[in-house]
Motif scaffolding. Structure first.
Motif, short mmCIF file in Angstrom:
data_model
loop_
_atom_site.label_atom_id
_atom_site.label_comp_id
_atom_site.label_asym_id
_atom_site.label_seq_id
_atom_site.Cartn_x
_atom_site.Cartn_y
_atom_site.Cartn_z
N PRO A 84 0.84 -1.21 0.00
CA PRO A 84 0.00 0.00 0.00
C PRO A 84 0.87 1.26 0.00
N GLY A 85 0.38 2.29 -0.69
CA GLY A 85 1.12 3.54 -0.81
C GLY A 85 1.83 3.69 -2.13
N ASN A 86 2.01 2.58 -2.86
CA ASN A 86 2.66 2.64 -4.17
C ASN A 86 1.68 3.09 -5.23
N TYR A 87 2.22 3.74 -6.25
CA TYR A 87 1.42 4.16 -7.40
C TYR A 87 1.41 3.01 -8.39
N VAL A 88 0.23 2.52 -8.69
CA VAL A 88 0.11 1.35 -9.57
C VAL A 88 -0.56 1.77 -10.87
N THR A 89 -0.25 1.00 -11.91
CA THR A 89 -0.82 1.25 -13.23
C THR A 89 -1.21 -0.09 -13.85
#
Length: 418
Positions: free
Chosen positions: A234-239
């Protein structure tokens, strides 16, 4: 004139004296030892010659043959050999194909986000079993909530404009009937209504898109199964383009085992499946000692592997106890058919010879004869014999390595003939 004789010198005269024993013995001892050594060598050669002559005479005489006895080696060869035997019996014999297989999930899904955003929360534990539609993670929804609100505002505005245009179109139709306005003005209003109708449809689609984005912001399980290791925190930028996704779900119930069989066996399997029969498949552990699961054959591949001459098969198992694990190596046993009333013997009774398989058959006089046989299906250490044996005959199962044709045998007890 005679020469005057000179008296011998004292040294010369001393040599003609009686020799002293202490001086003579040391000088004579080497010669005495040499003579005794030669004598001993001659005596040894003579003794060896006598032994050889006696051995040759004993071999030519052979007192045991004169007395009617048997040489020890021959007596041992003619002695009855203790063996274990088994009767040729009639029983149903399964036709089983065995192969090494690999446990393969029916479904493996890499869960990825369909939106770009910050991974706000994760609601699963690694290794957890989940059901389809269970919530796994949450993407920050605020940007998509704002976009939805904006789309809904544009939609509401254009719906109002459409309503106004439709009211005006109704008025223009009345005025046109009274010849109060030109037909061109009426046509322009009708075109404006159609434009607003198209815009409203587009706005409705935008609203639906942003609503779907909000739904996608809550990441759910697409299938039921077991979760693997978490790929992102959690907290990561995902695509959507992230190669590893968030987590991998592997379906364990049901699960399949993929194995191969020789192309010569395919026709028999296809014929059995064409009759609607469900072919039972068992899988055992790598030691082939413990039954892990029982299932059935689901499908056969559509082509033969030209490199190996084999065809892939897939069997399906419920895996209720999760004894099968993805990529696990197992031994598969496919029951293709059952031969009724086959003549069978223990597999240990069949010997391999130069001319092919054979067995030792025990005759009523407790001597053995060699019998060539044809071996059929072998299953669980039991071999079917389509040709070469008759029902009830006794065959040797243990001790065959000490037998030859015509050898006498002895059975330890009647219980050994089973």
């Amino acid at each position: 004139m005679r020469e005057q004789e000179t008296p011998p010198s004292p040294a010369v005269c001393e040599t003609h004296r009686a020799p002293d024993a202490s001086r003579v013995l040391p000088a004579a001892s080497p010669f005495v030892g040499r003579r005794s050594g030669v004598a001993r060598m001659r005596a040894a050669k003579l003794a060896l010659l006598v032994i050889l002559v006696l051995a040759l005479a004993l071999g030519l005489w052979r007192p045991w043959s004169r007395s009617g006895g048997v040489a020890p080696s021959e007596a041992a060869a003619d002695a009855p050999v203790p063996v274990h035997v088994a009767k040729v019996v009639d029983q149903d014999m399964p036709v089983v194909l065995t192969a090494l297989g690999s446990v393969t999930p029916l479904t493996t899904v890499t869960v990825k986000t369909q939106l770009a955003g910050t991974l706000q929360s994760v609601f699963f534990r690694e290794g957890q079993s989940v059901k389809q539609s269970d919530v796994l993670a949450q993407i920050d929804p605020r940007p998509y909530e704002l976009s939805l609100a904006n789309a809904e505002g544009v939609y509401a505005k254009n719906v109002a404009l459409l309503d106004e245009a439709r009211v005006n179109l109704t008025r223009y139709r009345t005025l046109l009937a009274a010849h109060a306005i030109a037909a061109q003005q009426f046509d322009a209003q009708m075109s404006l209504v159609k434009q607003y109708e198209g815009q409203v449809k587009s706005d409705a689609a935008n609203v639906g898109t942003f609503k779907l984005d909000l739904k996608y912001a809550r990441i759910t399980a697409p299938v039921s199964g077991r979760l693997g290791m978490r790929q992102v925190d959690p907290g990561n930028y995902v695509t959507p383009t992230d190669p590893n996704g968030i987590v991998v779900i592997t379906q364990l119930q049901p699960i399949s085992v993929v194995f191969t069989t020789a192309e010569d066996n395919v026709s028999g399997i296809v014929k059995r499946m064409a009759t609607g029969a469900r072919l039972t498949t068992e899988v055992y552990d790598r030691d082939n000692s413990t039954l892990l699961e029982t299932g059935y054959l689901e499908t056969i591949d559509n082509q033969v592997d030209a490199a190996t001459g084999t065809v892939k098969l897939r069997a399906v198992f419920s895996n209720a106890q999760q004894t099968l694990f993805p990529n696990q190596f197992v031994n598969a046993r496919l029951l293709v058919d059952t031969v009724r009333h086959a003549l069978v013997v223990p597999e240990s009774a069949v010997q391999d010879g130069v001319s092919g398989p054979f067995v030792y058959v025990v005759k009523p006089d407790q001597t053995v004869m060699v019998r060539a046989v044809k071996v059929g299906t072998v299953d669980h250490h039991i071999a079917s014999i389509p040709a070469g044996l008759a029902l009830g005959e006794l065959v040797v199962t243990d001790g065959a390595d000490r037998l030859r044709a015509g050898a006498k045998v002895v059975l330890p007890s009647p219980a050994d003939a089973h």
